[in-house]
Design an enzyme around this catalytic site. Structure first.
Site, PDB file in Angstrom:
ATOM      1  N   ASP A   1      17.414  72.823 -79.069  1.00 54.49           N
ATOM      2  CA  ASP A   1      18.140  71.844 -78.264  1.00 54.49           C
ATOM      3  C   ASP A   1      17.882  71.973 -76.774  1.00 54.49           C
ATOM      4  O   ASP A   1      18.696  71.571 -75.958  1.00 54.49           O
ATOM      5  CB  ASP A   1      19.639  72.000 -78.537  1.00 54.49           C
TER       6      ASP A   1
ATOM      7  N   GLU B   1      15.541  73.524 -86.802  1.00 54.69           N
ATOM      8  CA  GLU B   1      16.960  73.663 -86.470  1.00 54.69           C
ATOM      9  C   GLU B   1      17.572  72.289 -86.178  1.00 54.69           C
ATOM     10  O   GLU B   1      18.292  72.078 -85.201  1.00 54.69           O
ATOM     11  CB  GLU B   1      17.185  74.609 -85.272  1.00 54.69           C
TER      12      GLU B   1
ATOM     13  N   GLU C   1      22.917  70.433 -74.257  1.00 56.39           N
ATOM     14  CA  GLU C   1      22.279  70.696 -75.552  1.00 56.39           C
ATOM     15  C   GLU C   1      22.708  69.742 -76.666  1.00 56.39           C
ATOM     16  O   GLU C   1      21.901  69.398 -77.522  1.00 56.39           O
ATOM     17  CB  GLU C   1      22.520  72.148 -75.977  1.00 56.39           C
TER      18      GLU C   1
ATOM     19  N   HIS D   1      25.945  82.403 -70.492  1.00 58.42           N
ATOM     20  CA  HIS D   1      24.991  81.733 -69.590  1.00 58.42           C
ATOM     21  C   HIS D   1      25.108  80.218 -69.577  1.00 58.42           C
ATOM     22  O   HIS D   1      24.484  79.543 -68.772  1.00 58.42           O
ATOM     23  CB  HIS D   1      23.554  82.104 -69.977  1.00 58.42           C
TER      24      HIS D   1
ATOM     25  N   ARG E   1      25.624  76.307 -69.182  1.00 59.93           N
ATOM     26  CA  ARG E   1      25.873  75.458 -68.021  1.00 59.93           C
ATOM     27  C   ARG E   1      27.345  75.073 -67.857  1.00 59.93           C
ATOM     28  O   ARG E   1      27.890  75.102 -66.755  1.00 59.93           O
ATOM     29  CB  ARG E   1      25.071  74.171 -68.211  1.00 59.93           C
TER      30      ARG E   1
ATOM     31  N   HIS F   1      21.714  87.042 -67.698  1.00 60.08           N
ATOM     32  CA  HIS F   1      20.669  85.999 -67.665  1.00 60.08           C
ATOM     33  C   HIS F   1      20.096  85.885 -66.249  1.00 60.08           C
ATOM     34  O   HIS F   1      20.810  86.087 -65.264  1.00 60.08           O
ATOM     35  CB  HIS F   1      21.329  84.681 -68.091  1.00 60.08           C
TER      36      HIS F   1
HETATM   37  C1  UD1 Z   1      17.978  77.182 -70.988  1.00 57.22           C
HETATM   38  C2  UD1 Z   1      18.339  76.059 -71.947  1.00 57.22           C
HETATM   39  C3  UD1 Z   1      19.492  76.496 -72.837  1.00 57.22           C
HETATM   40  C4  UD1 Z   1      19.203  77.812 -73.509  1.00 57.22           C
HETATM   41  C5  UD1 Z   1      18.826  78.835 -72.471  1.00 57.22           C
HETATM   42  C6  UD1 Z   1      18.455  80.162 -73.105  1.00 57.22           C
HETATM   43  C7  UD1 Z   1      18.070  73.729 -71.174  1.00 57.22           C
HETATM   44  C8  UD1 Z   1      18.687  72.621 -70.412  1.00 57.22           C
HETATM   45  N1  UD1 Z   1      18.767  74.881 -71.209  1.00 57.22           N
HETATM   46  O1  UD1 Z   1      19.090  77.377 -70.106  1.00 57.22           O
HETATM   47  O2  UD1 Z   1      19.709  75.512 -73.820  1.00 57.22           O
HETATM   48  O3  UD1 Z   1      20.342  78.248 -74.204  1.00 57.22           O
HETATM   49  O4  UD1 Z   1      17.710  78.354 -71.721  1.00 57.22           O
HETATM   50  O5  UD1 Z   1      18.259  81.162 -72.151  1.00 57.22           O
HETATM   51  O6  UD1 Z   1      16.996  73.596 -71.717  1.00 57.22           O
HETATM   52  N2  UD1 Z   1      15.131  81.744 -64.716  1.00 57.22           N
HETATM   53  C9  UD1 Z   1      14.263  82.698 -64.225  1.00 57.22           C
HETATM   54  N3  UD1 Z   1      13.462  83.350 -65.104  1.00 57.22           N
HETATM   55  C10 UD1 Z   1      13.489  83.127 -66.444  1.00 57.22           C
HETATM   56  C11 UD1 Z   1      14.388  82.166 -66.931  1.00 57.22           C
HETATM   57  C12 UD1 Z   1      15.186  81.467 -66.068  1.00 57.22           C
HETATM   58  O7  UD1 Z   1      14.215  82.953 -63.028  1.00 57.22           O
HETATM   59  O8  UD1 Z   1      12.735  83.749 -67.174  1.00 57.22           O
HETATM   60  C13 UD1 Z   1      15.976  80.991 -63.767  1.00 57.22           C
HETATM   61  C14 UD1 Z   1      15.230  79.913 -63.012  1.00 57.22           C
HETATM   62  O9  UD1 Z   1      15.580  80.047 -61.679  1.00 57.22           O
HETATM   63  C15 UD1 Z   1      15.788  78.614 -63.530  1.00 57.22           C
HETATM   64  C16 UD1 Z   1      17.145  79.010 -64.035  1.00 57.22           C
HETATM   65  O10 UD1 Z   1      17.011  80.359 -64.490  1.00 57.22           O
HETATM   66  O11 UD1 Z   1      15.903  77.683 -62.504  1.00 57.22           O
HETATM   67  C17 UD1 Z   1      17.673  78.147 -65.163  1.00 57.22           C
HETATM   68  O12 UD1 Z   1      16.745  78.024 -66.214  1.00 57.22           O
HETATM   69  P1  UD1 Z   1      16.813  76.713 -67.169  1.00 57.22           P
HETATM   70  O13 UD1 Z   1      15.748  76.834 -68.193  1.00 57.22           O
HETATM   71  O14 UD1 Z   1      16.869  75.510 -66.339  1.00 57.22           O
HETATM   72  O15 UD1 Z   1      18.236  76.838 -67.852  1.00 57.22           O
HETATM   73  P2  UD1 Z   1      18.915  78.013 -68.653  1.00 57.22           P
HETATM   74  O16 UD1 Z   1      20.281  78.163 -68.110  1.00 57.22           O
HETATM   75  O17 UD1 Z   1      18.037  79.199 -68.719  1.00 57.22           O
END
Ligand code: UD1
Length: 372
Positions: free
Chosen positions: A101, A123, A137, A214, A216, A247
């Site tokens: 999702d 899934e 999601e 973690h 949103r 996270h």
């Molecule tokens: C995303 C998914 C969520 C999932 C989660 C698992 C979407 C909208 N959200 O959320 O469904 O449950 O991943 O973890 O698709 N960042 C890093 N390094 C990383 C990963 C993330 O620096 O390896 C930081 C980045 O600054 C990024 C922020 O985390 O801007 C958010 O990442 P994003 O993928 O937008 O959303 P998640 O909250 O991780």
């Protein structure tokens, strides 16, 4: 005459997709006589994705490398859509597999639809029936199901959700969740803690709470309430330790780090690799989380879960009485956790007897179906 191989393109964007697609990618390459398997990483996550890919030995064939600091939903969607189009044009797969999702999953499914590539949704059919929880999601999974031709539903419940929405029975397959396959794979790998701190946490006496948050919809106040509950819990229970892999999202870190840093018996650690996470689940007395994956993994270890959300799209464990929805108010988290820490028979009633999400054969079933 030699039959042409089935060309399967699998998309991975974030950590949970890597975990849940790993067994499938492995199974696809085991069938190399009949399948040509390509893996695309959108790299919506960078460090957390690479950490997981390393564990499973997956090297993506194509890497879109889209992650940016504080990326927006719009930007991620546009980058995935723009990045996937030339990949699909060039490789012309017979089927595009997306998982779950995330924005990577649904935007890739849309790119597949634009290129008239049949999409398989791994899934499929999970529903919380609340578009704001989890956000975005719940919408992502609905959009992905709408775009997909093949629905790999993990459970009978997920299948029923799809049937109620009018999806045709012939395209829905109940396979189990590949997360159980992934966990079984991980538990067969040798485990060496990557640093001494993890060893210490695993070996320390007393009860351990494993906590992750973690989502949103939990950013800001809800996350602050969760932290408040944890502080009060360690104060009340002197034998209690909390381990919290935080996270990398800055929105999460800016709340959690200043509030809980330097508190006795609360261990804030960097995101851990999957093998370490499995050991932490095994060692934990209780799991508090807003993650979907942990809800599905905990039953394998016989651990009760308190779900820090308003609703769940994975009701199988709550229905069985092995997980409970506690929301994100400090008071409700506190009272339910306290109850389970003090009342050993209430705790014992919540110990899962089996895993309702899968049996470890999901990847094999999905590849069998694709080859049919
Ligand atoms: C995303 C998914 C969520 C999932 C989660 C698992 C979407 C909208 N959200 O959320 O469904 O449950 O991943 O973890 O698709 N960042 C890093 N390094 C990383 C990963 C993330 O620096 O390896 C930081 C980045 O600054 C990024 C922020 O985390 O801007 C958010 O990442 P994003 O993928 O937008 O959303 P998640 O909250 O991780």
């Amino acid at each position: 005459m030699m039959k042409r191989k089935l060309k399967v393109l699998s998309v991975i964007g974030t950590r949970p997709e890597a975990i849940k697609m790993a067994p499938l990618i492995r199974e696809l390459s085991r069938r190399a006589d009949r399948v040509e398997s390509l893996v695309v990483s959108t790299a919506q996550h960078r460090q957390m994705l690479d950490q997981t890919l390393r564990v499973f030995g997956i090297v993506p064939d194509i890497d879109l490398d889209i992650m940016r600091p504080r990326q927006s939903l719009r930007q991620t969607t546009v980058d995935v859509l723009t990045g996937m189009e030339p990949v699909l044009r060039q490789h012309k797969p017979d089927v595009l597999l997306v998982q779950g999702d995330t924005t990577s999953a649904w935007a890739s499914a849309l790119a597949g639809f634009h290129q008239k590539t049949p999409v398989g949704h791994v899934e499929a059919g999970l529903r919380s029936f609340d578009l704001g929880n989890p956000y975005p999601e719940e919408m992502n999974r609905r959009l992905t199901d709408a775009l997909a031709s093949f629905h790999f539903a993990p459970t009978a419940r997920a299948r029923d959700n799809l049937l109620r929405e009018g999806f045709s029975r012939g395209n829905i397959f109940v396979t189990g969740n590949t997360v159980v396959d992934a966990l079984q794979l991980a538990l067969r790998m040798p485990f060496e803690p990557r640093d001494g701190a993890i060893r210490k946490i695993l070996d320390a006496p007393g009860r351990l709470l494993l906590v992750t948050a973690h989502r949103r919809e939990n950013w800001g106040k809800p996350l602050a309430e969760i932290c408040d509950a944890l502080r009060k819990l360690v104060r009340q229970f002197p034998d209690l330790r909390v381990v919290c892999p935080v996270h990398l999202n800055p929105e999460v870190r800016q709340t959690v780090m200043p509030t809980l840093k330097r508190l006795d018996r609360i261990h804030l650690i960097q995101p851990v690799d999957y093998l370490t996470l499995a050991q932490l689940m095994k060692r934990a007395h209780l799991i508090l989380t807003d993650s979907g994956g942990l809800q599905e993994e905990a039953p394998t270890f016989g651990k009760p879960v308190l779900v820090m959300r308003k609703c769940t799209e994975r009701p199988e464990a709550t229905d069985a009485g092995w997980a409970s929805l506690v929301g994100t108010r400090a008071n409700s988290i506190l009272s339910e956790t306290r109850r389970l820490l003090m009342d050993s028979s209430a705790y014992a009633r919540m110990i899962p007897r089996s895993n309702p999400y899968g049996d470890g054969q999901a990847a094999r079933r999905i590849v069998d179906i694709l080859l049919r």
